[in-house]
Scaffold this motif. Structure first.
Motif, mmCIF file in Angstrom:
data_model
loop_
_atom_site.group_PDB
_atom_site.id
_atom_site.type_symbol
_atom_site.label_atom_id
_atom_site.label_comp_id
_atom_site.label_asym_id
_atom_site.label_seq_id
_atom_site.Cartn_x
_atom_site.Cartn_y
_atom_site.Cartn_z
ATOM 1 N N ARG A 184 0.869 -1.185 0.120
ATOM 2 C CA ARG A 184 -0.124 -0.044 0.038
ATOM 3 C C ARG A 184 0.849 1.239 -0.145
ATOM 4 N N MET A 185 2.013 1.049 0.650
ATOM 5 C CA MET A 185 2.800 2.323 0.727
ATOM 6 C C MET A 185 3.439 2.632 -0.603
ATOM 7 N N MET A 186 3.874 1.343 -1.375
ATOM 8 C CA MET A 186 4.796 1.755 -2.826
ATOM 9 C C MET A 186 3.532 2.381 -3.625
ATOM 10 N N ASP A 187 2.366 1.934 -3.291
ATOM 11 C CA ASP A 187 1.058 2.092 -4.371
ATOM 12 C C ASP A 187 0.868 3.484 -4.303
ATOM 13 N N GLY A 188 0.875 4.175 -2.989
ATOM 14 C CA GLY A 188 0.319 5.506 -2.858
ATOM 15 C C GLY A 188 1.332 6.487 -1.923
ATOM 16 N N ASP A 189 2.704 6.261 -2.036
ATOM 17 C CA ASP A 189 3.481 6.728 -1.150
ATOM 18 C C ASP A 189 3.188 8.329 -1.503
ATOM 19 N N PRO A 190 2.938 9.189 -0.280
ATOM 20 C CA PRO A 190 2.844 10.414 -0.627
ATOM 21 C C PRO A 190 4.079 11.174 -0.689
ATOM 22 N N ILE A 191 5.282 10.914 -0.323
ATOM 23 C CA ILE A 191 6.544 11.365 -0.716
ATOM 24 C C ILE A 191 6.800 11.147 -2.125
ATOM 25 N N LEU A 192 6.499 10.010 -2.441
ATOM 26 C CA LEU A 192 6.938 9.829 -3.876
ATOM 27 C C LEU A 192 5.935 10.436 -4.933
ATOM 28 N N ASP A 193 4.837 10.790 -4.388
ATOM 29 C CA ASP A 193 3.735 11.359 -5.293
ATOM 30 C C ASP A 193 4.313 12.886 -5.346
ATOM 31 N N ARG A 194 4.735 13.436 -4.311
ATOM 32 C CA ARG A 194 5.365 14.841 -4.240
ATOM 33 C C ARG A 194 6.378 15.152 -4.959
ATOM 34 N N LEU A 195 7.331 14.076 -5.025
ATOM 35 C CA LEU A 195 8.477 14.405 -5.673
ATOM 36 C C LEU A 195 8.248 14.293 -7.245
ATOM 37 N N ARG A 196 7.249 13.159 -7.637
ATOM 38 C CA ARG A 196 6.880 13.192 -9.045
ATOM 39 C C ARG A 196 6.181 14.569 -9.586
ATOM 40 N N THR A 197 5.350 15.011 -8.602
ATOM 41 C CA THR A 197 4.656 16.354 -9.096
ATOM 42 C C THR A 197 5.632 17.420 -9.246
ATOM 43 N N ARG A 198 6.683 17.590 -8.180
ATOM 44 C CA ARG A 198 7.442 18.479 -8.461
ATOM 45 C C ARG A 198 8.378 18.305 -9.800
ATOM 46 N N LYS A 199 8.784 17.239 -10.031
ATOM 47 C CA LYS A 199 9.341 16.923 -11.322
ATOM 48 C C LYS A 199 8.567 17.388 -12.411
ATOM 49 N N GLU A 200 7.452 16.954 -12.498
ATOM 50 C CA GLU A 200 6.690 17.442 -13.941
ATOM 51 C C GLU A 200 6.614 19.027 -13.745
ATOM 52 N N ARG A 201 6.215 19.502 -12.616
ATOM 53 C CA ARG A 201 6.285 21.026 -12.689
ATOM 54 C C ARG A 201 7.455 21.696 -13.187
ATOM 55 N N PHE A 202 8.620 21.156 -12.813
ATOM 56 C CA PHE A 202 10.131 21.506 -13.318
ATOM 57 C C PHE A 202 10.191 21.389 -14.858
ATOM 58 N N GLU A 203 9.770 20.159 -15.407
ATOM 59 C CA GLU A 203 9.885 19.561 -16.602
ATOM 60 C C GLU A 203 8.915 20.647 -17.701
ATOM 61 N N PHE A 204 7.642 20.908 -17.042
ATOM 62 C CA PHE A 204 6.823 21.962 -17.822
ATOM 63 C C PHE A 204 7.619 23.457 -17.639
ATOM 64 N N ALA A 205 8.054 23.859 -16.684
ATOM 65 C CA ALA A 205 8.983 24.874 -16.648
ATOM 66 C C ALA A 205 10.129 25.042 -17.798
ATOM 67 N N GLY A 206 10.872 23.915 -17.729
ATOM 68 C CA GLY A 206 11.763 23.819 -18.791
ATOM 69 C C GLY A 206 11.444 24.050 -19.995
ATOM 70 N N ARG A 207 10.263 23.365 -20.468
ATOM 71 C CA ARG A 207 9.813 23.367 -21.701
ATOM 72 C C ARG A 207 9.034 24.708 -22.094
ATOM 73 N N LYS A 208 8.719 25.483 -21.322
ATOM 74 C CA LYS A 208 8.001 26.797 -21.530
ATOM 75 C C LYS A 208 9.184 27.816 -21.755
ATOM 76 N N LEU A 209 10.296 27.625 -20.904
ATOM 77 C CA LEU A 209 11.421 28.591 -21.060
ATOM 78 C C LEU A 209 12.226 28.149 -22.257
ATOM 79 N N ARG A 210 12.296 27.104 -22.744
ATOM 80 C CA ARG A 210 12.881 26.897 -23.977
ATOM 81 C C ARG A 210 12.187 26.953 -25.169
ATOM 82 N N ASN A 211 11.079 26.646 -25.203
ATOM 83 C CA ASN A 211 9.964 26.535 -26.433
ATOM 84 C C ASN A 211 9.036 27.738 -26.500
#
Length: 324
Positions: A184-211
């Motif tokens: 249950r921890m692996m499937d819904g780990d809140p810390i992993l979810d937060r890290l993945r959300t942060r990564k997506e946000r910064f990937e979005f920013a990188g695309r916006k800044l470059r393109n």
């Protein structure tokens, strides 16, 4: 021109004046425009003779132009409190005080200020669909470059943290008797979810800044400003960011030919030195010079801002659609 236009440069070169003039020119060209100030001095309120806060507010007397001022200190504090809340939810009560102490220490380190501002930049870019153009009056060059480098740096950092977290959960699963709770921890780990959300946000920013972003550097006609500008161009280019032009601000007006005396001689010498720097900007810098703005006697606001806007040779065409 692209949707997001950043004005940067050495502190005190006049970024707020030039960025405000460009935002005004964009609005006068029937583009729904937002100008965002991240400069702690918040001179945007002075330029438009109107108080702004961290929410978009219509600029009086200018159709289609909104302005907002982001308080860097308040953003850093907000970022601190959000991080504390997120982490405190994931640890035992006995660990909360230690977590708070560690986060307080982390927010006093270099980069915390830029990370908080980057979060706010991302929020503005995500929520600004109603605008045709967003103009950023950024902080001085050094801080801006650190800010713009964060997406690339943090993407790798977050990947490594997520990998370590996955390894820790996997070890916990192997050590546990039965696998209901660990799975249950692996499937819904809140810390992993937060890290993945942060990564997506910064990937979005990188695309916006470059393109979907362009950068204009404001420079004064003096040696220190030229050196800073050359370094900024090189560093922006190393991140794959698009420098569209150089706006030369605070050129000294030349005295009339019949003027004599100490003041006139000083002005002629000053003008001659500035012309040498201006020639260097035209001939040995990659981006083109897109504005040559003379020093005004009065503060640039009101109708004077329109005259500065008219001196900008910066594209105000409607941006073409770009993929996120």
């Amino acid at each position: 021109m692209r949707k997001h236009v950043f004005f940067g440069g050495k502190g005190g070169v006049g970024k707020t004046t030039v960025s405000s003039a460009y935002a005004l020119a964009s609005a006068r060209s029937d583009l729904r425009t937002l100008i965002v100030s991240t400069d702690p001095a918040h001179s945007t309120s002075d330029v438009f003779d109107q108080q702004f806060d961290d929410s978009p507010t219509a600029v009086d007397g200018v159709d289609g132009l909104d302005a907002m001022e982001i308080d860097p200190e308040a953003e850093t504090e907000r970022h601190l409190m959000e991080t504390k809340r997120a982490m405190s939810d994931q640890v035992s009560a006995a660990m909360v005080n230690e977590i708070d102490r560690q986060i307080e220490m982390a927010h006093q380190t270099p980069g915390a200020y830029e990370a908080a501002l980057m979060d706010r930049f991302i929020q503005v870019m995500r929520e600004a669909d109603e605008y045709d153009r967003i103009v950023f009056d950024t902080s001085p060059t050094g801080g801006t470059l650190r800010l713009l480098s964060l997406p690339e740096m943090l993407e790798g950092w977050i990947d490594r943290l997520a990998h370590k977290r996955e390894q820790a959960i996997d070890l916990y699963e192997r050590a546990a008797v039965g696998n209901t709770e660990p799975r249950r921890m692996m499937d819904g780990d809140p810390i992993l979810d937060r890290l993945r959300t942060r990564k997506e946000r910064f990937e979005f920013a990188g695309r916006k800044l470059r393109n979907d972003s362009a950068f204009v550097l404001v420079v004064n006609p003096d040696e220190l400003s030229l050196r800073e500008t050359r370094r900024a161009i090189d560093e922006l280019d190393s991140y794959g960011l698009d420098v569209r032009g150089l706006a030369v601000n605070r050129l000294t007006p030349e005295p009339d030919s019949d003027e004599e005396g100490r003041g006139a001689r000083f002005l002629r010498d000053r003008v001659a030195t500035e012309r040498e720097h201006l020639e260097e900007l035209h001939n040995s810098f990659g981006p083109p010079v897109v504005a040559e703005i003379e020093t005004r006697v009065s503060e640039v606001k009101g109708s004077l801002l329109d005259t500065v806007a008219a001196e900008l040779d910066i594209d105000v065409d409607r941006p073409s659609a770009s993929a996120d």
